[in-house]
Design a protein around this motif. Structure first.
Motif, PDB file in Angstrom:
ATOM      1  N   ALA A 321      80.453 -14.549 -42.791  1.00  0.00           N
ATOM      2  CA  ALA A 321      81.079 -14.424 -42.058  1.00  0.00           C
ATOM      3  C   ALA A 321      80.517 -14.316 -40.570  1.00  0.00           C
ATOM      4  CB  ALA A 321      81.895 -12.534 -41.986  1.00  0.00           C
ATOM      5  N   GLU A 322      79.289 -14.154 -40.395  1.00  0.00           N
ATOM      6  CA  GLU A 322      78.496 -13.882 -39.016  1.00  0.00           C
ATOM      7  C   GLU A 322      78.539 -15.415 -38.257  1.00  0.00           C
ATOM      8  OE1 GLU A 322      74.543 -13.374 -40.018  1.00  0.00           O
ATOM      9  OE2 GLU A 322      74.729 -10.991 -40.310  1.00  0.00           O
ATOM     10  N   HIS A 323      78.947 -16.588 -38.812  1.00  0.00           N
ATOM     11  CA  HIS A 323      79.081 -18.194 -38.433  1.00  0.00           C
ATOM     12  C   HIS A 323      80.621 -17.681 -37.760  1.00  0.00           C
ATOM     13  CE1 HIS A 323      75.084 -17.821 -38.871  1.00  0.00           C
ATOM     14  NE2 HIS A 323      75.185 -17.534 -39.955  1.00  0.00           N
ATOM     15  N   CYS A 324      81.782 -16.962 -38.590  1.00  0.00           N
ATOM     16  CA  CYS A 324      83.025 -18.017 -38.346  1.00  0.00           C
ATOM     17  C   CYS A 324      83.981 -17.425 -36.931  1.00  0.00           C
ATOM     18  CB  CYS A 324      83.802 -17.324 -39.156  1.00  0.00           C
ATOM     19  SG  CYS A 324      82.976 -18.311 -40.417  1.00  0.00           S
ATOM     20  N   THR A 325      84.681 -18.247 -36.802  1.00  0.00           N
ATOM     21  CA  THR A 325      86.053 -17.933 -35.508  1.00  0.00           C
ATOM     22  C   THR A 325      86.681 -17.030 -36.116  1.00  0.00           C
ATOM     23  OG1 THR A 325      87.431 -19.630 -36.679  1.00  0.00           O
ATOM     24  CG2 THR A 325      85.977 -20.739 -34.687  1.00  0.00           C
ATOM     25  N   THR A 326      87.727 -17.065 -35.218  1.00  0.00           N
ATOM     26  CA  THR A 326      88.156 -15.456 -35.121  1.00  0.00           C
ATOM     27  C   THR A 326      89.540 -15.314 -35.985  1.00  0.00           C
ATOM     28  OG1 THR A 326      87.408 -14.932 -32.673  1.00  0.00           O
ATOM     29  CG2 THR A 326      90.122 -13.706 -34.448  1.00  0.00           C
ATOM     30  N   LEU A 327      89.841 -16.719 -36.765  1.00  0.00           N
ATOM     31  CA  LEU A 327      90.554 -17.408 -37.253  1.00  0.00           C
ATOM     32  C   LEU A 327      89.795 -17.583 -38.845  1.00  0.00           C
ATOM     33  CD1 LEU A 327      93.675 -18.208 -38.227  1.00  0.00           C
ATOM     34  CD2 LEU A 327      92.548 -20.706 -37.573  1.00  0.00           C
ATOM     35  N   ASP A 328      88.867 -17.899 -38.286  1.00  0.00           N
ATOM     36  CA  ASP A 328      88.332 -17.246 -40.037  1.00  0.00           C
ATOM     37  C   ASP A 328      87.957 -15.907 -40.247  1.00  0.00           C
ATOM     38  OD1 ASP A 328      88.594 -20.786 -40.178  1.00  0.00           O
ATOM     39  OD2 ASP A 328      86.331 -20.661 -38.949  1.00  0.00           O
ATOM     40  N   GLN A 329      87.715 -15.400 -39.514  1.00  0.00           N
ATOM     41  CA  GLN A 329      87.325 -14.090 -39.833  1.00  0.00           C
ATOM     42  C   GLN A 329      88.706 -13.371 -40.585  1.00  0.00           C
ATOM     43  OE1 GLN A 329      84.249 -11.749 -39.756  1.00  0.00           O
ATOM     44  NE2 GLN A 329      83.158 -13.714 -38.310  1.00  0.00           N
ATOM     45  N   GLU A 330      89.331 -13.619 -40.294  1.00  0.00           N
ATOM     46  CA  GLU A 330      91.118 -13.353 -40.875  1.00  0.00           C
ATOM     47  C   GLU A 330      90.905 -14.347 -42.099  1.00  0.00           C
ATOM     48  OE1 GLU A 330      93.948 -13.769 -38.504  1.00  0.00           O
ATOM     49  OE2 GLU A 330      93.201 -11.836 -36.366  1.00  0.00           O
ATOM     50  N   SER A 331      91.092 -14.981 -42.885  1.00  0.00           N
ATOM     51  CA  SER A 331      91.419 -15.652 -43.746  1.00  0.00           C
ATOM     52  C   SER A 331      89.625 -14.424 -44.494  1.00  0.00           C
ATOM     53  CB  SER A 331      90.907 -17.193 -43.852  1.00  0.00           C
ATOM     54  OG  SER A 331      91.616 -17.564 -43.079  1.00  0.00           O
ATOM     55  N   LEU A 332      88.676 -14.679 -43.636  1.00  0.00           N
ATOM     56  CA  LEU A 332      87.763 -14.570 -44.955  1.00  0.00           C
ATOM     57  C   LEU A 332      87.744 -12.673 -45.252  1.00  0.00           C
ATOM     58  CD1 LEU A 332      83.705 -15.715 -42.954  1.00  0.00           C
ATOM     59  CD2 LEU A 332      85.131 -15.845 -45.379  1.00  0.00           C
ATOM     60  N   GLU A 333      88.434 -11.569 -44.287  1.00  0.00           N
ATOM     61  CA  GLU A 333      88.487 -10.309 -43.887  1.00  0.00           C
ATOM     62  C   GLU A 333      90.133 -10.334 -46.003  1.00  0.00           C
ATOM     63  OE1 GLU A 333      87.953  -7.957 -43.666  1.00  0.00           O
ATOM     64  OE2 GLU A 333      86.089  -8.655 -42.442  1.00  0.00           O
ATOM     65  N   THR A 334      90.985 -11.380 -45.872  1.00  0.00           N
ATOM     66  CA  THR A 334      91.480 -11.315 -47.032  1.00  0.00           C
ATOM     67  C   THR A 334      90.994 -11.550 -47.827  1.00  0.00           C
ATOM     68  OG1 THR A 334      93.812 -12.016 -45.227  1.00  0.00           O
ATOM     69  CG2 THR A 334      93.827 -12.426 -47.361  1.00  0.00           C
ATOM     70  N   ILE A 335      90.174 -12.287 -47.947  1.00  0.00           N
ATOM     71  CA  ILE A 335      90.089 -13.525 -49.888  1.00  0.00           C
ATOM     72  C   ILE A 335      88.656 -12.150 -49.266  1.00  0.00           C
ATOM     73  CG2 ILE A 335      88.026 -14.726 -49.818  1.00  0.00           C
ATOM     74  CD1 ILE A 335      88.788 -16.876 -48.198  1.00  0.00           C
ATOM     75  N   ARG A 336      88.255 -11.376 -48.561  1.00  0.00           N
ATOM     76  CA  ARG A 336      86.636 -10.123 -49.571  1.00  0.00           C
ATOM     77  C   ARG A 336      88.012  -8.921 -50.081  1.00  0.00           C
ATOM     78  NH1 ARG A 336      85.421  -9.101 -44.446  1.00  0.00           N
ATOM     79  NH2 ARG A 336      83.037  -9.822 -44.586  1.00  0.00           N
ATOM     80  N   GLY A 337      89.134  -8.609 -49.173  1.00  0.00           N
ATOM     81  CA  GLY A 337      90.038  -7.125 -49.590  1.00  0.00           C
ATOM     82  C   GLY A 337      90.141  -8.183 -51.180  1.00  0.00           C
ATOM     83  N   ALA A 338      90.492  -9.580 -50.950  1.00  0.00           N
ATOM     84  CA  ALA A 338      91.353  -9.824 -52.828  1.00  0.00           C
ATOM     85  C   ALA A 338      90.368  -9.325 -53.584  1.00  0.00           C
ATOM     86  CB  ALA A 338      91.760 -10.969 -52.658  1.00  0.00           C
ATOM     87  N   ALA A 339      88.903  -9.965 -53.553  1.00  0.00           N
ATOM     88  CA  ALA A 339      87.833 -10.149 -54.220  1.00  0.00           C
ATOM     89  C   ALA A 339      87.323  -8.808 -54.434  1.00  0.00           C
ATOM     90  CB  ALA A 339      87.009 -10.698 -53.734  1.00  0.00           C
ATOM     91  N   THR A 340      87.158  -7.640 -53.252  1.00  0.00           N
ATOM     92  CA  THR A 340      86.373  -6.442 -53.735  1.00  0.00           C
ATOM     93  C   THR A 340      88.252  -5.702 -54.538  1.00  0.00           C
ATOM     94  OG1 THR A 340      86.229  -6.158 -51.215  1.00  0.00           O
ATOM     95  CG2 THR A 340      87.151  -3.672 -52.399  1.00  0.00           C
ATOM     96  N   ASP A 341      89.817  -6.001 -54.896  1.00  0.00           N
ATOM     97  CA  ASP A 341      90.398  -5.608 -55.404  1.00  0.00           C
ATOM     98  C   ASP A 341      90.535  -6.167 -56.752  1.00  0.00           C
ATOM     99  OD1 ASP A 341      91.518  -4.085 -54.120  1.00  0.00           O
ATOM    100  OD2 ASP A 341      93.027  -5.300 -53.224  1.00  0.00           O
ATOM    101  N   ALA A 342      89.957  -7.335 -57.238  1.00  0.00           N
ATOM    102  CA  ALA A 342      89.754  -7.821 -58.262  1.00  0.00           C
ATOM    103  C   ALA A 342      87.979  -6.438 -59.425  1.00  0.00           C
ATOM    104  CB  ALA A 342      89.791  -9.628 -58.079  1.00  0.00           C
ATOM    105  N   LEU A 343      86.934  -7.113 -58.832  1.00  0.00           N
ATOM    106  CA  LEU A 343      86.153  -6.542 -58.591  1.00  0.00           C
ATOM    107  C   LEU A 343      86.475  -4.994 -58.944  1.00  0.00           C
ATOM    108  CD1 LEU A 343      82.687  -5.979 -59.008  1.00  0.00           C
ATOM    109  CD2 LEU A 343      82.890  -5.715 -56.672  1.00  0.00           C
ATOM    110  N   ARG A 347      85.461  -3.386 -62.726  1.00  0.00           N
ATOM    111  CA  ARG A 347      85.331  -2.549 -63.015  1.00  0.00           C
ATOM    112  C   ARG A 347      85.721  -1.544 -63.739  1.00  0.00           C
ATOM    113  NH1 ARG A 347      81.218  -1.674 -57.415  1.00  0.00           N
ATOM    114  NH2 ARG A 347      79.753  -3.650 -57.986  1.00  0.00           N
ATOM    115  N   ASP A 348      87.400  -0.887 -63.880  1.00  0.00           N
ATOM    116  CA  ASP A 348      88.140  -0.351 -64.082  1.00  0.00           C
ATOM    117  C   ASP A 348      88.228  -0.689 -65.885  1.00  0.00           C
ATOM    118  OD1 ASP A 348      88.298   1.332 -62.067  1.00  0.00           O
ATOM    119  OD2 ASP A 348      89.781   0.810 -60.980  1.00  0.00           O
ATOM    120  N   LEU A 349      88.512  -1.536 -65.741  1.00  0.00           N
ATOM    121  CA  LEU A 349      89.004  -2.294 -67.413  1.00  0.00           C
ATOM    122  C   LEU A 349      87.051  -2.199 -67.873  1.00  0.00           C
ATOM    123  CD1 LEU A 349      90.846  -5.653 -66.540  1.00  0.00           C
ATOM    124  CD2 LEU A 349      91.265  -3.202 -68.301  1.00  0.00           C
ATOM    125  N   SER A 350      86.198  -2.439 -67.355  1.00  0.00           N
ATOM    126  CA  SER A 350      84.961  -2.399 -68.085  1.00  0.00           C
ATOM    127  C   SER A 350      84.715  -1.292 -68.406  1.00  0.00           C
ATOM    128  CB  SER A 350      83.947  -3.179 -67.387  1.00  0.00           C
ATOM    129  OG  SER A 350      82.265  -2.480 -67.752  1.00  0.00           O
TER     130      SER A 350
END
Length: 492
Positions: A321-343, A347-350
């Protein structure tokens, strides 16, 4: 004197004790004999027991019948012979007693005529003695001259004076029978009324003694025939009854053998089923243990595998996220949100698959723990209504209880948004009853069995299999708009 008194008292005590012992030993001996008889009777077949009982009852009955018939025949034969003899003697004696209507006695000529009559050979072959009685009991004529003009009791001539012919085979033990007793031959005496020719009034009683050899032979012959018929009939009835009862006894014995074989087979099958049931219980418990171990391993693998990888992904996303443009920042936030939900889900399943240590917990503490964890995980409220429960229970029951409540609370949270979640637990007469309720929209009747794709609901089916594998009863009560109630009953 004191010593003598002591010795005497001791002797009396000894005699009393001995008497009591003898008195007590008699009933004891009787009881022993009765027990022996019962023991021997039990070893006899039913047909034999029946024949013995029938022989006693029928034998006694036929014995009394034979005695009655024999007595009647004997009486009839004697009476018939007496009637014939009476008519025979009336023809001889009545002409000589006609004078008794005037003189109340016999003249010497009449006595001589009677004596000549008794000397007749043809008469002596049958008649051995004659007596003529006056109405007051006086013997006016007798073959035995020693009793002439003597008076005797009137018991025997009373019926003859009434017009009856009286006869009997007797022992001749009366006083007036001394002469007849000395003859030492079987006799029977006949009393016949003697009447006046014109008025037919009874003026005397004639008594004569007739030889009874031929009559007794005839009576014995008839008696033997009667007893032969009675005995043959009794034996025939006993034989017929024996074969009928024996046939029924054989049928009963065959049925008993068949029933014993069936009982042995049922016993063998019961033992086999009990052994299979124990094996099933052992296998169920082992399966439950292995299933829990598998769930724990899956939970551990989820925690140590996908959860760690998702954590690594989130860290790398933060570095990118430190080396990405603004457009890439939005994509990274989407990926981060999905990964956070998956995690979070991993953990709940575990956490849900990893069962806490419940060996040292009571059933009440276990229910409180599963409710507390559900509240922490979902943020909903669970009401507890727990009666007095046993402190201890087998581990398979505890595991089943934990998973049952955990799954039903998850369903209540998922389908009813956690409304009115309530755990009700009670224990009565060795049966543990657990019910989890909610006040959600409820389910239709077909939804409790089949889902939209025609497949059984795995959650409900798993709960049912888990409860029923331990011999419990699983039930669901639900209707649209009235919530859902899921219950389990387990023997503890």
């Amino acid at each position: 004197m004191a010593k003598d008194a002591k010795v005497q008292s001791k002797n009396e005590t000894f005699v009393a004790d001995e008497t009591e012992t003898l008195v007590e030993s008699r009933p004891a001996s009787r009881g022993v004999w009765r027990s022996r008889i019962k023991l021997h009777a039990r070893h006899l077949s039913r047909s034999t027991q029946f024949v013995i009982a029938a022989a006693l009852i029928l034998g006694l009955t036929m014995f009394f019948v034979g005695k009655l018939v024999s007595a009647r025949i004997e009486r009839a034969a004697v009476q018939s012979a007496a009637e014939a003899g009476a008519h025979y003697m009336e023809a001889f004696l009545e002409p000589y007693v006609q004078e008794m209507s005037r003189d109340n006695g016999l003249s010497p000529n009449s006595i001589k005529s009677l004596d000549r009559l008794m000397d007749s050979r043809s008469l002596k072959r049958h008649i051995v003695s004659i007596k003529i009685w006056r109405a007051d009991g006086t013997v006016v004529y007798s073959t035995d001259k020693s009793i002439t003009n003597r008076q005797f009791p009137m018991d025997e001539i009373a019926d003859a004076l009434k017009g009856n012919v009286v006869t009997d085979l007797e022992d001749l033990d009366q006083e007036e029978n001394e002469f007849e007793r000395k003859l030492n031959v079987p006799l029977y005496e006949i009393y016949a009324p003697l009447r006046e020719f014109n008025t037919r009034k009874i003026i005397a009683v004639g008594e004569f003694y007739e030889k009874a050899e031929s009559l007794e032979q005839e009576i014995n012959r008839v008696r033997q025939q009667v007893w032969l018929v009675v005995g043959t009939a009794t034996l025939a009835m006993l034989t017929l009854l024996f074969f009928l009862v024996r046939r029924g006894d054989q049928i009963i014995q065959r049925q008993q053998v068949s029933l014993r074989l069936r009982l042995l087979e049922q016993t063998r099958l019961h033992v086999s089923n009990a052994a299979l049931h124990r094996k099933i219980n052992t296998a169920t418990q082992e399966f439950s243990r292995i299933n829990e171990l598998t769930l724990r391993r899956i939970g551990a693998d989820l925690h140590d595998g996908p959860a760690q990888l998702l954590t690594l992904i989130l860290i790398r996303l933060d570095d990118l996220a430190e080396h990405c443009t603004t457009l890439d920042q939005e994509s990274l936030e989407t990926i981060r949100g999905a990964a956070t939900d998956a995690l979070r889900e991993v953990r709940d399943l575990s956490r849900g698959l990893a069962l806490p240590e419940i060996n040292d917990l009571t059933l009440t503490q276990e229910l409180q723990l599963v409710a507390e964890r559900h509240e922490q995980r979902t943020g909903s409220k669970v009401q507890l209504n727990i009666a007095t429960l046993p402190d201890s229970a087998p581990l398979p029951v505890k595991l089943c209880l934990y998973r049952f409540v955990q799954e039903t609370l998850n369903n209540a949270y998922r389908h009813a948004q956690g409304k009115g979640q309530t755990i009700i637990a009670s224990h009565e007469e060795g049966t543990l009853r657990i019910t989890v309720r909610d006040t959600g929209p409820g389910m239709a009747a077909d939804a409790m069995v089949v889902d939209g794709h025609g497949r059984n609901r795995l959650g409900l089916a798993g709960l049912r299999y888990r409860v029923e594998s331990l011999g419990g009863v699983f039930s669901i009560q639900s209707s649209p708009g009235s919530g859902t109630s899921v219950s389990a009953r387990l023997r503890v």
